[in-house]
Write an enzyme that holds these catalytic residues in place. Structure first.
Site, PDB file in Angstrom:
ATOM      1  N   CYS A 111       0.806  -1.217   0.000  1.00 13.83           N
ATOM      2  CA  CYS A 111       0.000   0.000   0.000  1.00 13.83           C
ATOM      3  C   CYS A 111       0.843   1.273   0.000  1.00 13.83           C
ATOM      4  O   CYS A 111       0.388   2.315  -0.507  1.00 13.83           O
ATOM      5  CB  CYS A 111      -0.954   0.003   1.194  1.00 13.83           C
ATOM      6  N   HIS A 137      -2.086   7.037   3.293  1.00 14.70           N
ATOM      7  CA  HIS A 137      -0.637   7.093   3.450  1.00 14.70           C
ATOM      8  C   HIS A 137      -0.103   8.336   2.743  1.00 14.70           C
ATOM      9  O   HIS A 137      -0.281   8.507   1.530  1.00 14.70           O
ATOM     10  CB  HIS A 137       0.022   5.848   2.842  1.00 14.70           C
TER      11      HIS A 137
END
Length: 345
Positions: free
Chosen positions: A150, A243
């Site tokens: 990710c 993120h």
């Protein structure tokens, strides 16, 4: 005619996001849900501690969860979406492939195996044909396809755009990663509230290797990894989703922020159901992107970039993606759509 799909690890965080993507979906129909032995035999409603801010789809809630073995999944399931822990996936996923299932996996095992496609469809769709090499070498009728980590998937599309325009010599990245990336039980509140953790086990190596494979070239027989050096430092911060990453690049040709912004905006997307209309969104504001404000762009499937600055050797920028949508479940579903488009289902 819809493709029948199974979800391995359906009760977990990414498994729940997979259900969110697949119900409803114009091409896929959820036909099987698997989990650990503790959940097997129970309805999904009873087995899963549902944590997404939408109700469990009615058809899914009443489905019976089975154990995660090929014998428990109907033969007419055409694709398997896997969100298993890597220690389980490295054993279970090949077993499904040997039984003829096509597996689109978010698990970290086998991502850098030379005969396993590691794909972001907008970046390296041609790598999907590594399946033919895989089938020849392993002697199975199924297939194993991976999406990247990710944190890797957040920075690689912008890097691909810059590489196409200016060439990449080196990349340095420092991440600010949300707690959902560790799963529901991965980081306790006592660890992360009023804190930041400057270590995520194995994450730096994943970013440094997976990005070079994704940016590499496929010659029909193998993937030649990109030659750029990649260095990563990974940090956990107390945001829920999204993120955020600070990236420095040395480019082969000089690049101004204005030229880089144009290359990023014009980087092509695909005509797949889950693809965003625009893959990379560029912000002029110096304080963007931000997780709370920008992680949900285009159903969580876009990449946000801001803070473009020229450096002595290239460019600095910040990038952001929703880690459980674009970075996990959405990435696996997008790979499933690519498999379907290319005749592998």
């Amino acid at each position: 005619m819809t493709v029948r799909a199974g979800i391995l690890g359906a009760t977990g965080a990414v498994g729940q996001r997979l259900i969110q993507f697949l119900d409803p979906h114009p091409d896929f129909e959820i036909a099987a849900l698997t989990a650990s032995g503790d959940s097997a035999g129970r309805s999904y409603r009873d087995a899963a501690k549902w944590r997404i801010n939408m109700p469990i789809p009615d058809g899914v809630a009443s489905m019976t969860v089975t154990e995660t073995t090929p014998s428990e999944v109907p033969d007419d399931v055409d694709i398997i979406f896997s969100s298993l822990p890597s220690s389980v996936g490295e054993v279970v996923e090949p077993a499904f492939c040997e039984e003829g299932y096509v597996v689109s996996s978010n698990s970290s095992n086998a991502r850098t195996d030379p005969d396993v496609p590691l794909t972001i469809p907008e970046v390296n769709a041609d790598h999907i044909d590594l399946i033919e090499v895989q089938r020849d070498e392993r002697g199975w009728d199924g297939a194993l396809v991976k999406n990247p980590n990710c944190s890797t998937i957040t920075m690689v599309p912008p890097l691909a755009a810059l590489d196409d325009a200016f060439g990449l010599d080196s990349v340095t990245v420092s991440t600010l990663q949300a707690v959902s990336g560790a799963g529901y039980s991965g980081v306790t509140s006592m660890e992360i509230i009023d804190n930041a953790i400057p270590h995520i086990g194995g994450e730096e190596e994943k970013m440094e290797t997976e990005s070079r494979k994704l940016l590499g070239t496929f010659d029909g027989a193998e993937v030649q990894w990109h030659g750029a050096r990649v260095d990563a430092s990974c940090n956990r911060i107390p945001t829920l989703d999204g993120h955020l990453e600070n990236v420095w690049t040395d480019t082969a040709e000089s690049a101004t922020p204005e030229a880089a912004a144009e290359a990023l905006r014009e980087y092509p997307t695909l005509d797949l159901h889950s693809s965003p209309d625009q893959l990379v969104h560029v912000y002029q504001e110096p304080d963007r992107p931000q997780p709370r404000l920008d992680r949900d762009r285009e159903n969580g499937m876009a990449i946000a970039v801001g803070g473009l600055q020229e450096t002595e050797g290239g460019l600095q920028f910040n990038c952001l993606a929703h880690n459980t949508m674009r970075g996990a479940a959405g990435a696996s579903v997008l790979n499933g759509e690519l498999l379907l488009e290319n005749g592998y289902l």
